[in-house]
Design an enzyme around this catalytic site. Structure first.
Site, PDB file in Angstrom:
ATOM      1  N   GLY A  76    -101.592 -51.989  15.487  1.00  0.00           N
ATOM      2  CA  GLY A  76    -100.535 -52.983  15.588  1.00  0.00           C
ATOM      3  C   GLY A  76     -99.804 -53.196  14.280  1.00  0.00           C
ATOM      4  O   GLY A  76     -98.814 -53.904  14.233  1.00  0.00           O
ATOM      5  N   HIS A 107     -92.713 -46.085  -2.881  1.00  0.00           N
ATOM      6  CA  HIS A 107     -92.102 -46.650  -4.094  1.00  0.00           C
ATOM      7  C   HIS A 107     -90.875 -47.517  -3.806  1.00  0.00           C
ATOM      8  O   HIS A 107     -90.498 -48.344  -4.624  1.00  0.00           O
ATOM      9  CB  HIS A 107     -91.737 -45.524  -5.066  1.00  0.00           C
ATOM     10  N   HIS A 171     -91.213 -33.458  -8.787  1.00  0.00           N
ATOM     11  CA  HIS A 171     -91.998 -34.046  -7.709  1.00  0.00           C
ATOM     12  C   HIS A 171     -91.510 -33.276  -6.493  1.00  0.00           C
ATOM     13  O   HIS A 171     -91.010 -32.162  -6.670  1.00  0.00           O
ATOM     14  CB  HIS A 171     -91.684 -35.548  -7.665  1.00  0.00           C
ATOM     15  N   ASP A 225    -100.096 -40.600 -13.018  1.00  0.00           N
ATOM     16  CA  ASP A 225    -100.368 -40.364 -11.592  1.00  0.00           C
ATOM     17  C   ASP A 225    -101.707 -39.658 -11.371  1.00  0.00           C
ATOM     18  O   ASP A 225    -101.948 -38.601 -11.942  1.00  0.00           O
ATOM     19  CB  ASP A 225     -99.219 -39.487 -11.053  1.00  0.00           C
ATOM     20  N   GLY A 397     -96.625 -32.688  -4.202  1.00  0.00           N
ATOM     21  CA  GLY A 397     -95.695 -33.155  -5.227  1.00  0.00           C
ATOM     22  C   GLY A 397     -96.424 -33.702  -6.440  1.00  0.00           C
ATOM     23  O   GLY A 397     -95.806 -34.189  -7.364  1.00  0.00           O
ATOM     24  N   HIS A 398     -97.735 -33.645  -6.390  1.00  0.00           N
ATOM     25  CA  HIS A 398     -98.520 -34.294  -7.442  1.00  0.00           C
ATOM     26  C   HIS A 398     -99.258 -33.265  -8.286  1.00  0.00           C
ATOM     27  O   HIS A 398     -99.825 -32.307  -7.759  1.00  0.00           O
ATOM     28  CB  HIS A 398     -99.531 -35.258  -6.816  1.00  0.00           C
ATOM     29  N   HIS A 420    -101.964 -44.811  -9.427  1.00  0.00           N
ATOM     30  CA  HIS A 420    -101.685 -44.130  -8.162  1.00  0.00           C
ATOM     31  C   HIS A 420    -102.909 -43.375  -7.632  1.00  0.00           C
ATOM     32  O   HIS A 420    -103.039 -42.170  -7.826  1.00  0.00           O
ATOM     33  CB  HIS A 420    -100.533 -43.125  -8.300  1.00  0.00           C
TER      34      HIS A 420
HETATM   35 ZN   LIG Z   1     -96.089 -42.087  -4.682  1.00  0.00          ZN
HETATM   36 ZN   LIG Z   2     -93.594 -39.732  -4.496  1.00  0.00          ZN
END
Ligand SMILES: [Zn+2]
Ligand SMILES: [Zn+2]
Length: 586
Positions: A76, A107, A171, A225, A397-398, A420
């Site tokens: 929900g 973000h 990224h 990150d 992307g990391h 993160h």
């Molecule tokens: Zn992120």
């Molecule tokens: Zn991102």
């Protein structure tokens, strides 16, 4: 490998300039013994809900206002947003502005829900992120106009006691910015999401020399990150992905259906270029993907040849090997295009033998089962399936461990805070920093809400905490925005809970027996016989509708039940109990 490094003379000139600028800044800024406080309202115990505060003398700079997608234990709930009680309950604190690092929903996603409560501070971000934020804002017509200003790596921005220099990072969406923030107690480097890609596609490589120059003044604190910390080695370059995708495109005999995230602009560009290379026309399916592409194209972050994008009418005249379909739904999301295709609910598209289906995104933890289900159903219907685990057709992307090491070595920080990620990831990242020579006591693994104090000489993770408990957003139906309600857990418990247990025959797709209904704190069952009977009827209908074509998909049925029953109960009672459908295949 190509890294842009400016000539030494040029570099020295920039260094000098930065030094002068900083001198001026520090001369103007009144520096007291008050620490700079750093508080993450989210992002330290999860991947998502990123929002970080930098505070000095009651002046606050906000970095990112993101949301988090719920896990399967939160039926929900559409998503979770940061708790901003700390900001709203302290009117003496002044918000200087909001910097957005990039346009991913973890973000930017909570902006429409929080910006009003924050009194519309100015948002500073890069052009593509600005475009995506403004487009999304159109779904919230009751909000005031946003104040957004552009920033880019060539400009510095001074907000109260903070001087911010953005720098370019890679990224999987263009215009991702890291931030060098000069504070009264030294320079903080904040990476946001990043990886180092020396052969990116449709983007420039991360600007290593810019980072090095900014860091040359001495980095007091690095916040970096941690999402990719569990992977050894260097993150896969988008160039490798491009080569692997190229192979698939070269081999495909029928249509190509490529599913990915709507926000993976770089991946979309790759698919467009490859389609053009192999004389395929493209159909884009999915509202978010279409709007993101339109924004990126308008701002020239993406190039599409005229005539490449076509509509269904034109597509119907083409040979299968002349067509690519780009769509959302690689996570097995129920409402996305790929699921509709598989469930034969899509208006134009059915899977046909010889189709190549490419899943070009990693599976977000928690979605494994739905994705497997989706793949099985696609296979049943005759498609050839490629997933990133079989070939590298998705790069995270990391940054992986080697990227993260590189960031630490480039910036040589005195103090380090991993950001993160889940706690275990932050801890791993902390250990990595220690292995590179940062003393243990200088590495702070903090939790959400913990007040971290930074002064010239030390960093302290204090015992003070600001509220960060979950704020859940529950929307009833997309597009019906007025019905979107923000509720905390308390309200959920006020409206009660409504459990529906449906036994479904996996072979016929029909309800096996009368559904069972259990309600707690919502209505008195005895007095609401009629309502309950109507719900039972509705359950029968929804199950019937959700299982056509003999494809039994538990989470799809469950989702439909939750939505339909939720709507129905609200219409009848003006209340929104938490609807918990349980679907059991027998
Ligand atoms: Zn992120
Ligand atoms: Zn991102």
């Amino acid at each position: 490998m190509w890294v842009q490094i400016p000539p030494a003379a040029h570099k020295n000139k920039i260094k000098k300039l930065i030094k002068m600028e900083n001198k001026k800044f520090y001369k103007k800024t009144k520096i007291s013994s008050d620490p700079v406080k750093i508080i993450a309202l989210g992002g330290l115990e999860e991947v998502g809900r990123n929002m970080t505060l930098f505070e000095y003398n009651n002046q606050i700079l906000i970095v990112d206002i993101g949301l988090q997608f719920p896990d399967e234990n939160m039926p929900g709930i559409d998503f979770i947003i940061p708790n901003i009680e700390y900001l709203t309950s302290h009117p003496e604190k002044k918000i200087l502005g909001v910097i957005i690092t990039h346009a991913h929903y973890d973000h930017i996603g909570a902006i429409p829900y929080l910006i009003d409560k924050l009194n519309y501070p100015t948002i500073y971000t890069a052009p593509l992120s600005r475009g995506i934020i403004l487009k999304r804002q159109e779904d919230f017509p009751n909000l005031k106009k946003l104040n957004i200003e552009d920033i880019n790596p060539n400009k510095t921005l001074t907000l109260g006691p903070f001087k911010i220099s953005p720098f370019h990072l890679n990224h999987n969406i263009p215009d991702t910015l890291g931030l060098a923030i000069n504070t009264p107690h030294g320079l903080v480097m904040f990476t946001s999401d990043f990886k180092f890609d020396f052969q990116p596609v449709g983007d420039k490589p991360a600007d290593l020399s810019h980072i090095a120059i900014l860091a040359s003044q001495g980095v007091q604190l690095l916040m970096s990150d941690s999402t990719g910390i569990e992977n050894p080695g260097h993150s896969v370059s988008e160039k490798t992905i491009m080569d692997n995708l190229d192979n698939l495109f070269a081999q495909a005999k029928g249509r190509i259906i490529l599913a990915t995230f709507a926000s993976l602009i770089n991946r979309l560009q790759q698919a467009i270029w490859l389609s053009e290379k192999y004389n395929r026309k493209i159909i884009i399916q999915g509202y978010a993907m279409r709007t993101n592409l339109a924004i990126a194209e308008k701002l020239k972050y993406i190039s599409i040849k005229k005539g490449t994008l076509i509509n269904w009418k034109e597509a119907s005249r083409l040979d299968p090997q002349k067509l690519t379909i780009l769509c959302t739904g690689a996570q097995g999301e129920n409402e996305a295009t790929l699921m509709k295709i598989v469930n034969r609910e899509h208006k134009y598209l059915r899977v046909q033998k010889g189709d190549t289906v490419i899943f070009s995104s990693s599976v977000v933890p928690g979605n494994e089962l739905s994705v497997q289900n989706l793949k099985d159903n696609l296979a049943k219907q005759g498609a050839n399936i490629y997933h990133y685990k079989m070939v590298d057709i998705h790069a995270s992307g990391h940054g992986y461990q080697e990227d993260l090491k590189m960031m630490i070595s480039l910036t040589k920080p005195r103090f380090f805070i991993p950001i993160h990620g889940h706690l275990s990831m932050l801890k791993l990242h902390g250990k990595l920093a220690e292995s590179l020579g940062i003393p243990k006591q200088n590495v702070i693994v903090a939790t959400n809400g913990q007040v971290i104090e930074l002064t010239k000489n030390k960093i302290t993770a204090t015992e003070k905490f600001v509220p960060t408990n979950y704020i859940m957003v529950d929307g009833l139906g997309v597009g019906d925005i007025k019905e979107v309600v923000l509720r905390a857990r308390q309200t959920l418990s006020k409206d009660g809970i409504f459990i529906v247990i449906a036994l479904v025959d996996g072979k016929t797709g029909l309800l096996h027996s009368n559904p069972e209904i259990v309600s707690q704190g919502f209505v008195y069952m005895k007095e609401s016989k009629e309502l309950i009977n109507e719900v039972k009827k509705l359950v029968r209908e929804v199950v019937g509708r959700s299982t056509s074509g003999n494809t039994f998909n538990e989470s799809y049925i469950r989702n439909n039940l939750r939505e339909q029953i939720g709507l129905f109960l609200f219409k009848k009672t003006q209340r929104r109990p938490m609807v918990l459908p349980v679907v059991i295949e027998i």
